[in-house]
Every structure is written in structure tokens, then in C-alpha cells.
Design a protein around this motif. Structure first.
Motif, PDB file in Angstrom:
ATOM      1  N   LEU A   1       0.844  -1.195   0.000  1.00 35.09           N
ATOM      2  CA  LEU A   1       0.000   0.000   0.000  1.00 35.09           C
ATOM      3  C   LEU A   1       0.875   1.240   0.000  1.00 35.09           C
ATOM      4  O   LEU A   1       1.868   1.316   0.716  1.00 35.09           O
ATOM      5  N   ASP A   2       0.506   2.215  -0.813  1.00 30.20           N
ATOM      6  CA  ASP A   2       1.288   3.450  -0.905  1.00 30.20           C
ATOM      7  C   ASP A   2       1.037   4.308   0.322  1.00 30.20           C
ATOM      8  O   ASP A   2      -0.107   4.685   0.603  1.00 30.20           O
TER       9      ASP A   2
ATOM     10  N   TYR B   1      -0.978   7.819  -0.039  1.00 30.39           N
ATOM     11  CA  TYR B   1      -2.351   7.928  -0.529  1.00 30.39           C
ATOM     12  C   TYR B   1      -3.330   7.305   0.455  1.00 30.39           C
ATOM     13  O   TYR B   1      -3.030   6.308   1.117  1.00 30.39           O
TER      14      TYR B   1
ATOM     15  N   ASP C   1      -8.505   6.102  -2.074  1.00 33.22           N
ATOM     16  CA  ASP C   1      -7.916   6.384  -3.382  1.00 33.22           C
ATOM     17  C   ASP C   1      -7.268   5.131  -3.969  1.00 33.22           C
ATOM     18  O   ASP C   1      -7.333   4.893  -5.181  1.00 33.22           O
ATOM     19  N   GLN C   2      -6.629   4.338  -3.103  1.00 33.23           N
ATOM     20  CA  GLN C   2      -5.958   3.134  -3.597  1.00 33.23           C
ATOM     21  C   GLN C   2      -6.965   2.049  -3.983  1.00 33.23           C
ATOM     22  O   GLN C   2      -6.750   1.303  -4.939  1.00 33.23           O
TER      23      GLN C   2
ATOM     24  N   LEU D   1      -8.482   2.909  -7.510  1.00 31.19           N
ATOM     25  CA  LEU D   1      -7.640   2.814  -8.704  1.00 31.19           C
ATOM     26  C   LEU D   1      -7.996   1.626  -9.595  1.00 31.19           C
ATOM     27  O   LEU D   1      -8.223   1.804 -10.806  1.00 31.19           O
TER      28      LEU D   1
END
Length: 544
Positions: free
Chosen positions: A103-104, A107, A111-112, A115
Motif C-alpha cells: 500500500l502506498d 495515498y 484512493d488506492q 484505482l
């Protein structure tokens, strides 16, 4: 018989390393049929994860695959990333073993999750957000409409893994590859997530590939099983047949492997290493326009514990119960209130500079080994990093010698210390993390899910290793885990946490043989459900 949805033939996976070519997967064949669940099992380093990473075209830059991987007759090996993206995230999805690194951190969760819905599902942003909230509710994230705006670091390890599961299910895939999907989950959530996946599979008709070391999960959910050892399939077939009459000695060893024995009790005269009283940690989740806290989470609420030299206090509870936060608070890694006394010194008034000389005596082994290991450093450099801070006068040669000794202690080949973290399996990375803590000969070690990424046979070795180190050096452990078999094998005293509070505590025998709280009984029931993996367990209802 229907044509396999995924067919692998003569697959080889190799990596260029500083020690030469590593042959990780050696010419294996396997088939995944529509709507079935297939398990790939084996010890850390057996090649099971790299097999599926090659299917997804996600090997590290120093690796390559040879052979054939066909999805519904379409060859995937050799496809460009652009063409592979036509399948990845929609037809073929993967739940990764280490959610924090997948996981980023920059963000929000919503939002993830949106995507893949906008990229592969064609949804608008508003539609994707609505669907993302539904997915979070599906995987039982509490208060999904609020948590959708959280960042990954604001969630527990188990909650992050559930987000990864939601992301993988977003576009109703044909094949879901689950690489240790329940590793970070407590036993009650693990049981519910596995039943959730089974229900979704039945409803959507998707195939599931389980990559796991948990044979209880395999026996309960897999139709067929492949057993891998050192890059080869040594046995395969119907799951019930393999468990009832394993043909290969390695398969029998995996079935029999489980942490055994009980810890020797510590003397009542042993000195107190840690005395923490009335610990409290709270996080502000929302503020008003004027900066006043409007929503506060009490992650740890009036918790006390005492650990003597040579003693292990186990801390168990569901994801989000506050057990990991407690571990960091007693090491002064989080702002907290209360009293923390290490030996004869009160730690609460100390600032960062005051704590620094004590850090070598207070070590932490993290839950997520890949996230805590620098990808730019070799394993040997990672293990000896603390020596540069706490023993700066020793020579490079002496550091390397001590790194080799530390590798041997955690059952890793010392010659591997020149490799980088991505060249190790998940279980091997966790052993590197343990070696990094132990090389400084600490007095107190907080172990946050230290065996969660390890297969059962290695767990047994690590439990024996931790016992031996504790006995030899009088180490005090705070052992945080959702794996009750490991907790029972290691702990003198067990604390059961729920919603930041301790709901029950006692000796290991008292907690397991005579639990007083319904919550404790539910944890134990769910643990036995997933651990014993027999035919009777498969018919038992889940703990509520």
C-alpha cells in the motif's frame, strides 16, 4: 473435464545474485481449474511465492521466468507489461503477503481502492468511492465510511491486509492468488475472511490459489494441494488424500510440525526488567475547525504489565485491540501516559537523547519484516546496523564476524549475508529482523508477531531459538501475537486485550484451560478451528 483457467508447464524461475544464479523454481507443472481452490504449500524459500509472482509477471528486476504460463490458452510468459496489464487487476489478481509495503503510504485507502475500479472497471470517481466503501464493509473494516479516508499507517496490520483483500476482489477476478492472505490477521478474523473468500468464490465462480504455510487453512479450504520443496513439486493431489496418506517424508514433516512444549517457569526472585503501570495511548482522529479534538481513539486504556528477567508475557487480541500500540508505548516509541520503569530507571521523563543509550537494551522485532529492512542494504549490513551506533569502535571485520554468528543463531546460512532483502523469502526476512535485534544482546525484546510470516516448521525452530536465547541471557520478552499455539509455547503469563483494555490475564495454563471471559473463549475456539484442520473442524461453526 473443463479446460484449466490457468496452466503452468515446465516453469523455471532464476535470479542473478551476488553469489551467482539462484534457481528458485525448477521446472514445475500445475493446473488451476475453474472455480476450484488450489493450495501451494512448503517451507520458506521453497519457491511457492516466486511461482505465482512469475505468473503475474511481477518478479524482481534480477529475476526471469522460462517455460509456459497460460491463462485460458493465452501465453503470459514474455508478454510486455502493457499487454499483461490487460489481465492483471481484472482477470488475475493477487493479495500480497506484506500489506504495508504493497500500500502506498502517501495515498488514502479509498484512493488506492478506487484505482483498480476506475482503471479496469470503468467506474467514475463517485461510483468507485461508493464501491470502495462497500468493499471495506465486505471485509469487515469497522466504520468503513470514515476509514476510507485513513492512510495505511493509521490502520493495524490486520486491517491493512483486509484492505488488500478488498482491492483484489474489486473487479470480480477469474483467478485470485492469495499469498499468505491471513498471515497478519488474528484467528477470529482469519476464520471469517476465509469463509468470506469461500462464499465469494461460490458466488462469483472464481478460482483461488492459496500460497500458505498454514496447513489448517489448506485442509479446510483447498480442493487440491501442491507441496513444494527447494523449487520442486514433491507431491500433489486431492487435499484429503494428501493429509490422510502423505507419500513424501517432507509432506509428513509439514503436517507434524507445530510449536511444542511449554516454557520453564521463571524464578519469583528474578529481577524485574520492565514495570509499566496505567499505560494509556490515544490518537486524535478528527479535529474541529478550531483545532479541538472531536473524535479521539483510546488505543491503550489503563494497561499495566510487569516482566522479569527470563520471563515472557504474551499479549493476544484481535487486530486493533491495541497490543502492538502497547508494545511501542513501553519502548517509548509513541507518546503515552503512565509509568514505564526499565530496571531502576523511569523512562517517561527521558527525551530522545536520554533514551538513545538505552536503546540497545530495548529492542523491537517488527511484524512486517520487508517494510523494516532497507532494500538498499545487504542483510549483513542490516543486522550490524545497530553496532555502528552502539559499538562504533569495533572494526568492520569484527562486525562481519558477528553478523555471521547472528545468521547462524537464526538458522540462516552466513554466506547469505551479502544478499539483499528482496532475495529472501518472507520467513527468511523475519529471521534477519530477529538477528538484527539479538546481535546487541538486549535485556528486553518486544516481539510483534515475530513468527507470523514463518511456516510451521520454522516457527518451531524459532520458538526453540527464542527459548534458548532467553535461558542463556536472561532475556525478558513481551510477545505480541495472534498465533495462540506459539503464545502458549513461549509465555509464562498471557494478557488478553480488547479495544485497548486488558479483559483477562493469567498463566498460560489458566488462560487456555480455564478461560473466564467469552472473548477469550472465542479466540481459543477460532484458533483451534484453524490449527487442527481435521474433518471435524471443517464442520464447526465460527466463533461469533
Amino acid at each position: 473435464m473443463a479446460e484449466p483457467v490457468l496452466s503452468v508447464r515446465n516453469l523455471h524461475v532464476r535470479f542473478r545474485t551476488g553469489d551467482g544464479i539462484l534457481h528458485a523454481v525448477k521446472g514445475i507443472d500445475l493446473d488451476i481449474n475453474p472455480g476450484e481452490t488450489v493450495a501451494i504449500v512448503g517451507e520458506s524459500g521453497s519457491g511457492k511465492s516466486q511461482t505465482m509472482m512469475s505468473v503475474m509477471g511481477l518478479l524482481a528486476s534480477n529475476g526471469w521466468a522460462e517455460g509456459s504460463v497460460k491463462y485460458r490458452g493465452e501465453e503470459l510468459v514474455g508478454l510486455s507489461p502493457g499487454r499483461l496489464n490487460n489481465y492483471r487487476g481484472s482477470k488475475l489478481t493477487m493479495i500480497f503477503q506484506e500489506p504495508m509495503t504493497s500500500l502506498d503510504p502517501l495515498y488514502r485507502i479509498g484512493d488506492q481502492l478506487a484505482l483498480p475500479l476506475t482503471t479496469h472497471g470503468g467506474l467514475s470517481k463517485a461510483e468507485a468511492r461508493k464501491r470502495a466503501i462497500e468493499l471495506l464493509e465486505l471485509v469487515r473494516i469497522p466504520d468503513p465510511a470514515r476509514r476510507i479516508d485513513a492512510y495505511p499507517h493509521e490502520m493495524s496490520g490486520g486491517q491493512r491486509q483486509r484492505v488488500m483483500i478488498a482491492m483484489a476482489l474489486a473487479n470480480n477476478p477469474d483467478v485470485l492468488i492469495a499469498d499468505e492472505p491471513t498471515t497478519a490477521l488474528d484467528v477470529t478474523v482469519q476464520a471469517r475472511i476465509l469463509e468470506l473468500l469461500a462464499d465469494l468464490q461460490k458466488r462469483l465462480g472464481m478460482s483461488i490459489v492459496f500460497i500458505t504455510h498454514d496447513l489448517g487453512v489448506v485442509r479446510r479450504f483447498a480442493d487440491r494441494t501442491y507441496v513444494m520443496k527447494r523449487g520442486e513439486v514433491v507431491e500433489s493431489g486431492d487435499t484429503d488424500t494428501i493429509f490422510a496418506a502423505p507419500k513424501h517424508p517432507y509432506t509428513q514433516m509439514l503436517i507434524d510440525a507445530e510449536p511444542t512444549g511449554r516454557k520453564e517457569p521463571v524464578a519469583s526472585t528474578a529481577p524485574v526488567v520492565l514495570d509499566a503501570r496505567n499505560m494509556a495511548v490515544q490518537f486524535t482522529l478528527e479535529k474541529s475547525f478550531f483545532g479541538k479534538a472531536t473524535h479521539v481513539l483510546r488505543a491503550v486504556d489503563d494497561v499495566s504489565l510487569r516482566v522479569r528477567a527470563g520471563e515472557t508475557v504474551g499479549v493476544v487480541g484481535e487486530s486493533g485491540s491495541g497490543k502492538s500500540t502497547l508494545g511501542r508505548a513501553i519502548l517509548r516509541l509513541l507518546p503515552a501516559s503512565g509509568l514505564v520503569r526499565f530496571e531502576d530507571r523511569n523512562l517517561m521523563p527521558l527525551d530522545r537523547g536520554g533514551m538513545r543509550p538505552l536503546r540497545r537494551h530495548l529492542q523491537l522485532v517488527f511484524q512486517d519484516p520487508f517494510g523494516s529492512l532497507s532494500p538498499r542494504m545487504t542483510a549483513g549490513e542490516i543486522v550490524t546496523e545497530g553496532l555502528l551506533v552502539h559499538e562504533p569502535s569495533i572494526s568492520r571485520k569484527d562486525r562481519d564476524r558477528r553478523a555471521a554468528q547472528a545468521f547462524e543463531e537464526v538458522q540462516l546460512d552466513p554466506a547469505w549475508r551479502n544478499r539483499f532483502p528482496h532475495e529472501f523469502s518472507g520467513g527468511q526476512r523475519q529471521r534477519i529482523a530477529i538477528a538484527r535485534a539479538m546481535i546487541l544482546h538486549p535485556k528486553l525484546v518486544v516481539l510483534d508477531e515475530p513468527t507470523s510470516a514463518l511456516d510451521r516448521s520454522v516457527q518451531k525452530e524459532i520458538v526453540e531459538l527464542l527459548r534458548g536465547l532467553q535461558k542463556a541471557h536472561g532475556l525478558a520478552y513481551v510477545f505480541i501475537s495472534h498465533d495462540l499455539a506459539v503464545v502458549r509455547a513461549l509465555s509464562d503469563e498471557i494478557m488478553v486485550m480488547k479495544s485497548g483494555k486488558v479483559v483477562e490475564r493469567g498463566t498460560a495454563e489458566e488462560i487456555f484451560d480455564r478461560p473466564e471471559e467469552d472473548y477469550t473463549r472465542d479466540l481459543i475456539a477460532a484458533a483451534f478451528l484453524t490449527e487442527r484442520g481435521n474433518a471435524e473442524a471443517a464442520t464447526q461453526p465460527l466463533a461469533s
